[in-house]
Design an enzyme around this catalytic site. Structure first.
Site, short mmCIF file in Angstrom:
data_model
loop_
_atom_site.label_atom_id
_atom_site.label_comp_id
_atom_site.label_asym_id
_atom_site.label_seq_id
_atom_site.Cartn_x
_atom_site.Cartn_y
_atom_site.Cartn_z
N THR A 157 24.01 17.98 12.76
CA THR A 157 24.35 16.57 12.91
C THR A 157 24.88 16.25 14.32
OG1 THR A 157 26.49 17.09 11.89
CG2 THR A 157 24.78 16.15 10.47
N ARG A 172 -28.09 -30.72 -6.68
CA ARG A 172 -28.65 -29.80 -7.66
C ARG A 172 -30.05 -30.29 -8.02
NH1 ARG A 172 -24.32 -32.30 -11.81
NH2 ARG A 172 -25.58 -33.98 -12.66
N ARG A 220 -1.58 -16.88 -1.83
CA ARG A 220 -1.30 -15.89 -0.79
C ARG A 220 -1.62 -16.45 0.61
NH1 ARG A 220 -6.25 -13.23 0.63
NH2 ARG A 220 -7.99 -13.85 -0.72
N ARG A 239 13.28 17.99 -0.63
CA ARG A 239 13.36 17.75 -2.07
C ARG A 239 12.60 16.49 -2.50
NH1 ARG A 239 19.35 17.79 -3.92
NH2 ARG A 239 19.90 17.52 -1.74
#
Length: 450
Positions: free
Chosen positions: A77, A434, A327, A14
């Protein structure tokens, strides 16, 4: 000695699922894990999972935590119990449990075990609102005479409201002594453990029943609808507990808290929050809408807004979010700020440090009182391997800085905005990496007026 046999071989047709029925989750854990955790709390010595359909999924999840017995074919069972033959020569009591009954509490099992000191076979029974098609318990005072299936009840027996739940506690030696007497002379040609009641009485052995008033605790799960009903019942039980123990849950209907969560007083939890796994949450925290926490240790007086934190630890007086993601073993110190769209992975972030927005810090150790500008990235992966970034105390990292690991940034340094840092920076230095700006005179007019 306490043993347990958990019957988990059924397909659960089911459910309409490729997964083992007992691996479907109630709140944050598979239903069979709820049973396993309860048995561990009871100090169960030997746990046998009787598996069949989906056995590989169950074995992969639990690994060597339990003993496995394969039930193929599945012939009822009593047949399920008989394949757990590793328990044959064990002493003590054995609990026989349906794997689709995950909500039964430790206290209920303790009452069954206490009664088992007097009765060699004890049944768990309850009285639901609607006994429906369940087997009825026929008693003589405290003793159980028999279980009568609904279809076999006479008019008087049909009025009995006490039903068999399908959970048993039995003297282990007597179990294995009398299991062979169970026959399959029924329409289904299956072996039913309920026949033990009659067999024990034939051998002048007493059969008792512990009647649990909280019938909803006994509900079995055979469909997705029943799975949701069980989840909502457990959700309410847990949330009611915390509401009665100093926690404010603004909307209990939309808040999901797992069984293995601990929360300190005066914490406020807003709607649409989910807290799962083994979480320890301190006092006076505010956890706002859209937050997901799993396997975390959160200190006191933190404010978390719409963020995801997993497998990490957060100190005290920390502001996180909105939309932050921590995390894989992050450790956030006290008095920190983790702002909008900041992701951290496997990072130690020191006391008083701040990272306000749009930044990724992975595989890094960051000292105290550092400040990260917008758009900073620790570039920790070269396509094959992960590398570590080490940042000292009192470091200012300008916006849009890329830090190419492995690299060490010493104390009291400044990384100029827009830099790509590839080399170590000594204490007290400023690093600029840079190209110099060049202005092309008049080019803007030419370009825009084409």
């Amino acid at each position: 000695m306490l043993n347990a046999i958990v019957m988990a071989a059924g397909k659960g047709t089911r459910m309409h699922s490729q997964s083992a029925k007992t691996m479907h989750k109630v709140l944050d854990k598979p239903m069979i894990e709820h049973i396993y955790d309860t048995l561990k709390k009871l100090d169960t010595d030997n746990i046998v999972f009787v598996v069949g359909h989906g056995s590989e999924q169950i074995k992969k999840y639990f690994a060597d935590k339990v003993i496995y017995a394969q039930q193929v074919p599945q012939l009822g069972t009593a047949h399920a119990v008989s394949v757990a033959d590793e328990l044959k020569n064990k002493e003590g009591k054995t609990l026989i449990i349906n794997g689709d009954c995950p909500l039964i509490s430790c206290d209920t099992y303790r009452q069954i075990l206490k009664m088992a000191d007097e009765y060699p076979l004890v049944l768990l029974t309850t009285t639901p609102d609607d006994p429906a098609s369940y087997g009825r318990i026929v008693r003589d005072g405290q003793e159980v005479i028999k279980i009568v299936e609904r279809k076999d009840c006479d008019e008087q027996q049909a009025q009995i409201r006490e039903i068999n739940v399908g959970i048993y506690c039995v003297d282990n030696k007597l179990l294995w002594q009398y299991l062979p007497e169970i026959k399959n002379d029924n329409q289904q040609k299956e072996y039913y453990i309920t026949d033990l009641v009659e067999i024990f009485r034939q051998h002048n052995l007493k059969v008792g029943a512990y009647h649990c008033l909280d019938w909803q605790q006994m509900q079995g799960i055979n469909s997705r609808l029943e799975l949701i009903k069980a989840t909502k019942w457990l959700q309410k039980k847990i949330n009611d507990y915390w509401l009665n123990n100093g926690i404010t849950i603004v909307d209990s209907q939309s808040t999901y808290i797992g069984e293995d969560v601990s929360i300190g007083e005066d914490t406020i939890i807003y709607p649409n929050v989910r807290i799962e796994g083994k979480c320890i949450i301190g006092q006076g925290n505010v956890i706002e809408e859209g937050t997901y926490l799993s396997n975390v240790n959160i200190g006191n007086n933190n404010h978390i807004i719409a963020s995801r934190i997993t497998d990490s630890a957060v100190g005290n007086n920390v502001n996180i979010g909105p939309n932050a993601h921590l995390r894989n073993g992050c450790k956030i110190g006290d008095n920190c700020r983790i702002g909008n769209y900041v992701e951290m992975k496997n990072t130690v972030f020191g006391n008083g440090s701040k990272c306000a927005h749009l930044t990724y810090v992975g595989d890094a150790t960051v000292g105290e009182k550092c400040n990260f500008g917008c758009g900073v990235v620790t570039v920790n992966y070269d396509g094959k391997n992960k590398f570590h970034t080490e940042i000292g105390n009192h470091v200012f990292v300008g916006s849009n800085v890329n830090i190419i690991a492995p690299v060490k940034i010493a104390d009291n340094t400044v990384l100029a905005a827009g830099s790509t840092i590839t080399d170590d920076v000594a204490a007290g230095d400023m690093a600029i990496a840079r190209s110099r700006q060049q202005n092309k005179v008049g080019y803007g007019f030419k370009y825009l007026n084409k």
